[in-house]
Write a protein that holds these residues in place. Structure first.
Motif, short mmCIF file in Angstrom:
data_model
loop_
_atom_site.label_atom_id
_atom_site.label_comp_id
_atom_site.label_asym_id
_atom_site.label_seq_id
_atom_site.Cartn_x
_atom_site.Cartn_y
_atom_site.Cartn_z
N GLY A 1 -17.85 21.43 22.74
CA GLY A 1 -17.94 20.38 23.74
C GLY A 1 -17.00 19.26 23.34
N TYR A 2 -16.60 18.45 24.29
CA TYR A 2 -15.69 17.35 24.01
C TYR A 2 -15.76 16.35 25.15
N GLY A 3 -15.29 15.16 24.88
CA GLY A 3 -15.23 14.13 25.90
C GLY A 3 -14.48 12.92 25.39
N LEU A 4 -13.95 12.16 26.31
CA LEU A 4 -13.19 10.95 25.99
C LEU A 4 -13.71 9.78 26.82
N VAL A 5 -13.51 8.58 26.30
CA VAL A 5 -13.80 7.40 27.09
C VAL A 5 -12.84 7.38 28.28
N PRO A 6 -13.26 6.82 29.41
CA PRO A 6 -12.40 6.85 30.60
C PRO A 6 -10.98 6.33 30.39
N SER A 7 -10.81 5.27 29.62
CA SER A 7 -9.46 4.70 29.43
C SER A 7 -8.53 5.61 28.64
N ALA A 8 -9.06 6.61 27.94
CA ALA A 8 -8.23 7.52 27.14
C ALA A 8 -7.92 8.83 27.86
N ARG A 9 -8.48 9.00 29.04
CA ARG A 9 -8.28 10.26 29.77
C ARG A 9 -6.90 10.31 30.41
N GLY A 10 -6.43 11.54 30.62
CA GLY A 10 -5.16 11.73 31.30
C GLY A 10 -3.93 11.55 30.42
N LYS A 11 -4.12 11.48 29.12
CA LYS A 11 -3.01 11.27 28.19
C LYS A 11 -2.79 12.46 27.26
N GLY A 12 -3.54 13.55 27.47
CA GLY A 12 -3.40 14.73 26.64
C GLY A 12 -4.21 14.72 25.35
N TYR A 13 -5.01 13.68 25.14
CA TYR A 13 -5.81 13.60 23.91
C TYR A 13 -6.85 14.71 23.81
N ALA A 14 -7.52 15.02 24.90
CA ALA A 14 -8.55 16.06 24.86
C ALA A 14 -7.93 17.41 24.51
N THR A 15 -6.79 17.72 25.09
CA THR A 15 -6.10 18.97 24.79
C THR A 15 -5.70 19.01 23.32
N GLU A 16 -5.15 17.92 22.82
CA GLU A 16 -4.73 17.86 21.42
C GLU A 16 -5.93 18.01 20.47
N ALA A 17 -7.03 17.34 20.79
CA ALA A 17 -8.23 17.43 19.95
C ALA A 17 -8.82 18.83 19.98
N LEU A 18 -8.88 19.44 21.17
CA LEU A 18 -9.44 20.78 21.28
C LEU A 18 -8.56 21.80 20.56
N ARG A 19 -7.24 21.65 20.64
CA ARG A 19 -6.35 22.55 19.88
C ARG A 19 -6.65 22.45 18.39
#
Length: 173
Positions: free
Chosen positions: A94-112
């Protein structure tokens, strides 16, 4: 277990005291939390981690991780496992980001980064899911190589499976 460092992130293994502070919504003096951190999802994940620690001990490396930006060290979300690998070598993430951090590729980078960690620890299959209306989360799982495996009335299910011949890309490259 040390931090996993990617190009822009530090994936920090959560300790019991850090999880307790997330649940309480009270950062310690050294913590740097983004303004919207922790989200309800972060609190839920921290509670699950604390329950696991109380029941069976610290599950690391299959625990909870805080996602921090390298540029400012702020915690912007979380990523982690719902528990250790089962008898077939499968885990759920599972994963999630605060709204202000979304849309910048952070979730993809963290999941990788988490997939690389899972593979390095002998995991053969990683599963995840996203609500039908959470298109962004579905895109994250597709971007890291997870494939849809089914759906029900609420969610789409995804997974990635490896054999010994399968390689994954190091997120630092």
């Amino acid at each position: 277990m040390g931090d996993l460092v990617t190009a822009r992130l530090v994936i920090h293994p959560m300790t019991v005291s850090e999880a307790e502070r997330v649940v309480a919504g009270e950062p310690d003096s050294g913590a740097r939390w983004a303004p919207e951190y922790p989200t309800d999802g972060d609190v839920s994940a921290a509670r699950r981690f604390l329950s696991t620690c109380a029941d069976t001990g610290d599950p690391q490396p299959f625990g909870n991780y805080e996602i921090r930006r390298r540029e400012d060290s702020q915690a912007i979300g979380g990523v982690g496992f719902h528990g250790p690998a089962d008898e077939n070598g499968s885990v759920t993430i599972g994963y999630g980001l605060v709204p202000s951090a979304r849309g910048k590729g952070y979730a993809t980078e963290a999941l990788r980064g988490l997939l690389l960690l899972a593979r390095a620890h002998g995991v053969t299959c990683v599963k995840g899911d996203a609500d039908h209306d959470n298109i962004a989360s579905q895109h994250v799982m597709l971007a890291v190589g997870m494939r849809p495996t089914g759906e029900d009335e609420h969610v789409r299910y995804f997974e990635i499976a490896w054999t010994d011949a399968t390689a994954i890309t190091d997120p630092r490259s």
